[in-house]
Design a protein around this motif. Structure first.
Motif, PDB file in Angstrom:
ATOM      1  N   GLY A   1      40.836  35.441  23.191  1.00  0.00           N
ATOM      2  CA  GLY A   1      41.751  34.537  23.909  1.00  0.00           C
ATOM      3  C   GLY A   1      42.973  35.235  24.469  1.00  0.00           C
ATOM      4  N   THR A   2      42.971  36.571  24.493  1.00  0.00           N
ATOM      5  CA  THR A   2      44.175  37.277  24.968  1.00  0.00           C
ATOM      6  C   THR A   2      44.248  37.374  26.483  1.00  0.00           C
ATOM      7  N   SER A   3      43.100  37.222  27.154  1.00  0.00           N
ATOM      8  CA  SER A   3      43.133  37.314  28.625  1.00  0.00           C
ATOM      9  C   SER A   3      41.987  36.518  29.239  1.00  0.00           C
ATOM     10  N   GLY A   4      42.009  36.472  30.566  1.00  0.00           N
ATOM     11  CA  GLY A   4      40.896  35.912  31.326  1.00  0.00           C
ATOM     12  C   GLY A   4      40.521  34.483  30.963  1.00  0.00           C
ATOM     13  N   ILE A   5      39.223  34.240  30.871  1.00  0.00           N
ATOM     14  CA  ILE A   5      38.700  32.886  30.668  1.00  0.00           C
ATOM     15  C   ILE A   5      39.168  32.306  29.329  1.00  0.00           C
TER      16      ILE A   5
ATOM     17  N   ALA B   1      44.930  38.997  15.071  1.00  0.00           N
ATOM     18  CA  ALA B   1      44.336  40.235  15.593  1.00  0.00           C
ATOM     19  C   ALA B   1      42.989  40.447  14.927  1.00  0.00           C
ATOM     20  N   HIS B   2      41.965  40.606  15.757  1.00  0.00           N
ATOM     21  CA  HIS B   2      40.615  40.801  15.208  1.00  0.00           C
ATOM     22  C   HIS B   2      39.755  41.509  16.236  1.00  0.00           C
ATOM     23  N   ASP B   3      39.102  42.566  15.788  1.00  0.00           N
ATOM     24  CA  ASP B   3      38.160  43.289  16.639  1.00  0.00           C
ATOM     25  C   ASP B   3      36.752  42.855  16.221  1.00  0.00           C
TER      26      ASP B   3
ATOM     27  N   SER C   1      34.517  33.885  23.620  1.00  0.00           N
ATOM     28  CA  SER C   1      34.698  34.398  24.984  1.00  0.00           C
ATOM     29  C   SER C   1      34.826  35.915  24.995  1.00  0.00           C
ATOM     30  N   SER C   2      34.922  36.521  23.806  1.00  0.00           N
ATOM     31  CA  SER C   2      35.097  37.980  23.749  1.00  0.00           C
ATOM     32  C   SER C   2      33.922  38.655  24.430  1.00  0.00           C
ATOM     33  N   GLY C   3      34.210  39.747  25.110  1.00  0.00           N
ATOM     34  CA  GLY C   3      33.112  40.472  25.744  1.00  0.00           C
ATOM     35  C   GLY C   3      33.638  41.626  26.559  1.00  0.00           C
ATOM     36  N   ILE C   4      32.782  42.620  26.754  1.00  0.00           N
ATOM     37  CA  ILE C   4      33.121  43.726  27.662  1.00  0.00           C
ATOM     38  C   ILE C   4      31.943  43.988  28.586  1.00  0.00           C
ATOM     39  N   SER C   5      32.287  44.578  29.720  1.00  0.00           N
ATOM     40  CA  SER C   5      31.251  44.918  30.692  1.00  0.00           C
ATOM     41  C   SER C   5      31.630  46.253  31.309  1.00  0.00           C
TER      42      SER C   5
ATOM     43  N   GLN D   1      27.596  46.791  20.667  1.00  0.00           N
ATOM     44  CA  GLN D   1      28.355  46.460  19.442  1.00  0.00           C
ATOM     45  C   GLN D   1      29.249  45.237  19.671  1.00  0.00           C
ATOM     46  N   THR D   2      29.834  45.149  20.864  1.00  0.00           N
ATOM     47  CA  THR D   2      30.776  44.049  21.138  1.00  0.00           C
ATOM     48  C   THR D   2      30.035  42.751  21.463  1.00  0.00           C
ATOM     49  N   ASN D   3      29.106  42.843  22.428  1.00  0.00           N
ATOM     50  CA  ASN D   3      28.508  41.613  22.969  1.00  0.00           C
ATOM     51  C   ASN D   3      27.298  41.125  22.170  1.00  0.00           C
TER      52      ASN D   3
ATOM     53  N   PHE E   1      30.955  34.772  39.119  1.00  0.00           N
ATOM     54  CA  PHE E   1      32.117  35.661  39.088  1.00  0.00           C
ATOM     55  C   PHE E   1      33.388  34.840  38.933  1.00  0.00           C
ATOM     56  N   VAL E   2      34.202  35.234  37.949  1.00  0.00           N
ATOM     57  CA  VAL E   2      35.491  34.586  37.736  1.00  0.00           C
ATOM     58  C   VAL E   2      36.572  35.653  37.917  1.00  0.00           C
ATOM     59  N   ASN E   3      37.666  35.270  38.542  1.00  0.00           N
ATOM     60  CA  ASN E   3      38.702  36.240  38.887  1.00  0.00           C
ATOM     61  C   ASN E   3      39.508  36.692  37.658  1.00  0.00           C
ATOM     62  N   THR E   4      38.927  37.633  36.912  1.00  0.00           N
ATOM     63  CA  THR E   4      39.591  38.222  35.738  1.00  0.00           C
ATOM     64  C   THR E   4      39.417  39.742  35.843  1.00  0.00           C
ATOM     65  N   PRO E   5      40.073  40.499  34.963  1.00  0.00           N
ATOM     66  CA  PRO E   5      39.906  41.960  35.031  1.00  0.00           C
ATOM     67  C   PRO E   5      38.439  42.390  34.880  1.00  0.00           C
TER      68      PRO E   5
HETATM   69  N1  LIG Z   1      34.888  37.387  34.770  1.00  0.00           N
HETATM   70  C1  LIG Z   1      33.640  37.188  35.132  1.00  0.00           C
HETATM   71  O1  LIG Z   1      33.289  37.288  36.331  1.00  0.00           O
HETATM   72  C2  LIG Z   1      32.596  36.808  34.097  1.00  0.00           C
HETATM   73  C3  LIG Z   1      31.328  36.451  34.564  1.00  0.00           C
HETATM   74  C4  LIG Z   1      30.356  36.098  33.651  1.00  0.00           C
HETATM   75  C5  LIG Z   1      30.644  36.102  32.297  1.00  0.00           C
HETATM   76  N2  LIG Z   1      31.881  36.463  31.856  1.00  0.00           N
HETATM   77  C6  LIG Z   1      32.118  36.472  30.409  1.00  0.00           C
HETATM   78  O2  LIG Z   1      33.283  35.747  30.109  1.00  0.00           O
HETATM   79  C7  LIG Z   1      33.851  36.242  28.897  1.00  0.00           C
HETATM   80  C8  LIG Z   1      35.347  36.451  29.112  1.00  0.00           C
HETATM   81  O3  LIG Z   1      35.543  37.487  30.061  1.00  0.00           O
HETATM   82  P1  LIG Z   1      36.775  37.533  31.056  1.00  0.00           P
HETATM   83  O4  LIG Z   1      36.241  37.581  32.412  1.00  0.00           O
HETATM   84  O5  LIG Z   1      37.750  36.492  30.672  1.00  0.00           O
HETATM   85  O6  LIG Z   1      37.324  39.014  30.751  1.00  0.00           O
HETATM   86  P2  LIG Z   1      38.626  39.546  30.046  1.00  0.00           P
HETATM   87  O7  LIG Z   1      39.848  39.021  30.691  1.00  0.00           O
HETATM   88  O8  LIG Z   1      38.431  41.021  29.967  1.00  0.00           O
HETATM   89  O9  LIG Z   1      38.566  38.916  28.572  1.00  0.00           O
HETATM   90  C9  LIG Z   1      37.774  39.449  27.570  1.00  0.00           C
HETATM   91  C10 LIG Z   1      38.324  38.998  26.236  1.00  0.00           C
HETATM   92  O10 LIG Z   1      37.472  39.556  25.220  1.00  0.00           O
HETATM   93  C11 LIG Z   1      38.285  40.165  24.235  1.00  0.00           C
HETATM   94  N3  LIG Z   1      37.586  41.276  23.617  1.00  0.00           N
HETATM   95  C12 LIG Z   1      36.944  42.305  24.235  1.00  0.00           C
HETATM   96  N4  LIG Z   1      36.458  43.154  23.311  1.00  0.00           N
HETATM   97  C13 LIG Z   1      36.807  42.648  22.096  1.00  0.00           C
HETATM   98  C14 LIG Z   1      36.621  43.076  20.755  1.00  0.00           C
HETATM   99  N5  LIG Z   1      35.975  44.205  20.468  1.00  0.00           N
HETATM  100  N6  LIG Z   1      37.105  42.312  19.765  1.00  0.00           N
HETATM  101  C15 LIG Z   1      37.772  41.160  20.045  1.00  0.00           C
HETATM  102  N7  LIG Z   1      37.985  40.705  21.281  1.00  0.00           N
HETATM  103  C16 LIG Z   1      37.515  41.452  22.287  1.00  0.00           C
HETATM  104  C17 LIG Z   1      39.528  40.634  24.991  1.00  0.00           C
HETATM  105  O11 LIG Z   1      40.617  40.749  24.110  1.00  0.00           O
HETATM  106  P3  LIG Z   1      41.243  42.136  23.600  1.00  0.00           P
HETATM  107  O12 LIG Z   1      41.064  43.140  24.683  1.00  0.00           O
HETATM  108  O13 LIG Z   1      42.647  41.777  23.301  1.00  0.00           O
HETATM  109  O14 LIG Z   1      40.468  42.474  22.373  1.00  0.00           O
HETATM  110  C18 LIG Z   1      39.741  39.497  25.973  1.00  0.00           C
HETATM  111  O15 LIG Z   1      40.498  38.481  25.366  1.00  0.00           O
HETATM  112  C19 LIG Z   1      33.102  37.533  28.571  1.00  0.00           C
HETATM  113  O16 LIG Z   1      32.194  37.303  27.535  1.00  0.00           O
HETATM  114  C20 LIG Z   1      32.374  37.854  29.860  1.00  0.00           C
HETATM  115  O17 LIG Z   1      31.190  38.571  29.638  1.00  0.00           O
HETATM  116  C21 LIG Z   1      32.868  36.820  32.728  1.00  0.00           C
END
Ligand SMILES: NC(=O)c1ccc[n+]([C@@H]2O[C@H](COP(=O)([O-])OP(=O)(O)OC[C@H]3O[C@@H](n4cnc5c(N)ncnc54)[C@H](OP(=O)(O)O)[C@@H]3O)[C@@H](O)[C@H]2O)c1
Length: 238
Positions: free
Chosen positions: A9-13, A53-55, A82-86, A102-104, A179-183
């Motif tokens: 919940g720290t950024s994006g969606i 804080a949680h990884d 909502s946590s995730g990396i790409s 490991q993350t997703n 696509f959502v406008n996030t980092p």
């Molecule tokens: N943006 C898009 O176009 C899009 C499209 C399809 C699906 N999604 C999905 O939507 C979700 C949210 O993505 P977003 O676009 O909002 O991106 P984002 O702004 O990068 O947000 C990702 C969030 O995941 C957290 N996170 C990442 N790695 C983590 C870890 N190891 N432990 C705990 N938290 C972790 C981040 O927090 P910290 O960095 O503080 O840990 C951040 O709060 C993701 O699952 C993504 O795959 C996004």
């Protein structure tokens, strides 16, 4: 007052949805790794937001961390993962692939399982996963990401089936954004990019309606259909 936990919940969606829930008088807890952002969000919310804080890749800590939030909140109505990396990784560099898996996959499955069990104990709950339209087909630029999202989508569906079979009052929603406008939205050729606030509004509506699946935005349903029926030889040329 309804209570929610947002993992990532720290950024994006995740952050936009947390703010939306707060505006609608929910009690909200968020997690993430970036402590400075967690602190900033807490202050901005006039200390209304609970932060932790949680990884998610620290699998051994996951249960105790989440449990501490359940204890603070009491009964939890909603958990959004909502946590995730790409990472764009056409070369299949293993360090990158492994981080994504490991993350997703591992991190998220551990949370899904813990929350599902907690909801059984509570007698109710709503689990929301943010997978992706990338779940539908393999993507040559991000193999681990598209595969991890297919894992999430199928896991969510499986949990919905378990809940139904066990006759427990657990709702499961799979959010599939385009696509959502996030980092996170990177790369060339992005289109139909949805502002993050609009995405949060649509997710909130989907939660209220207890939908099984929500495309963000609705017009991505059309792309989902095209992706499903697209022959492999076309996909290989893209
Ligand atoms: N943006 C898009 O176009 C899009 C499209 C399809 C699906 N999604 C999905 O939507 C979700 C949210 O993505 P977003 O676009 O909002 O991106 P984002 O702004 O990068 O947000 C990702 C969030 O995941 C957290 N996170 C990442 N790695 C983590 C870890 N190891 N432990 C705990 N938290 C972790 C981040 O927090 P910290 O960095 O503080 O840990 C951040 O709060 C993701 O699952 C993504 O795959 C996004």
């Amino acid at each position: 007052m309804k209570k929610a936990i947002i993992i990532g919940g720290t950024s994006g969606i995740g952050r936009a949805l947390a703010e939306k829930l707060l505006e609608n008088d929910w009690k909200v807890a968020i997690t993430g790794r970036r402590v400075e952002l967690l602190d900033e969000i807490k202050v901005k919310s006039n200390n209304k937001m609970i932060t932790l804080a949680h990884d998610v890749t620290e699998i051994d800590n996951s249960d105790s961390k989440l449990n501490s939030l359940f204890e603070q909140l009491g009964v939890v109505d909603l958990v959004v993962v909502s946590s995730g990396i790409s990472e764009l990784n056409g070369k299949l560099d293993w360090d990158i692939e492994n981080k994504v898996i490991q993350t997703n996959v591992n991190g998220v499955a551990k949370i899904y399982g813990f929350v599902f069990q907690k909801f059984i104990e509570q007698g109710h709950g709503h689990l929301v996963g943010i997978s992706s339209l990338a779940a539908l087909r393999g993507n040559r630029m991000c193999a681990s990401y598209s595969a991890s999202k297919a894992f999430q989508a199928n896991y969510l569906e499986a949990m919905r089936c378990i809940a139904k079979r066990k006759r427990v009052n657990i709702k499961v929603t799979d959010i599939q954004p385009g696509f959502v406008n996030t980092p996170m939205a990177k790369g060339e050729g992005l289109f139909w990019i949805v502002p993050v606030k609009k995405a949060a509004d649509q997710i909130f509506t989907g939660i209220q309606k207890e939908k099984r699946k929500v495309y963000i935005s609705k017009r991505w349903r059309l792309i989902a259909w095209v992706m499903r029926v697209m022959p492999s030889w076309v996909l290989e040329k893209l």
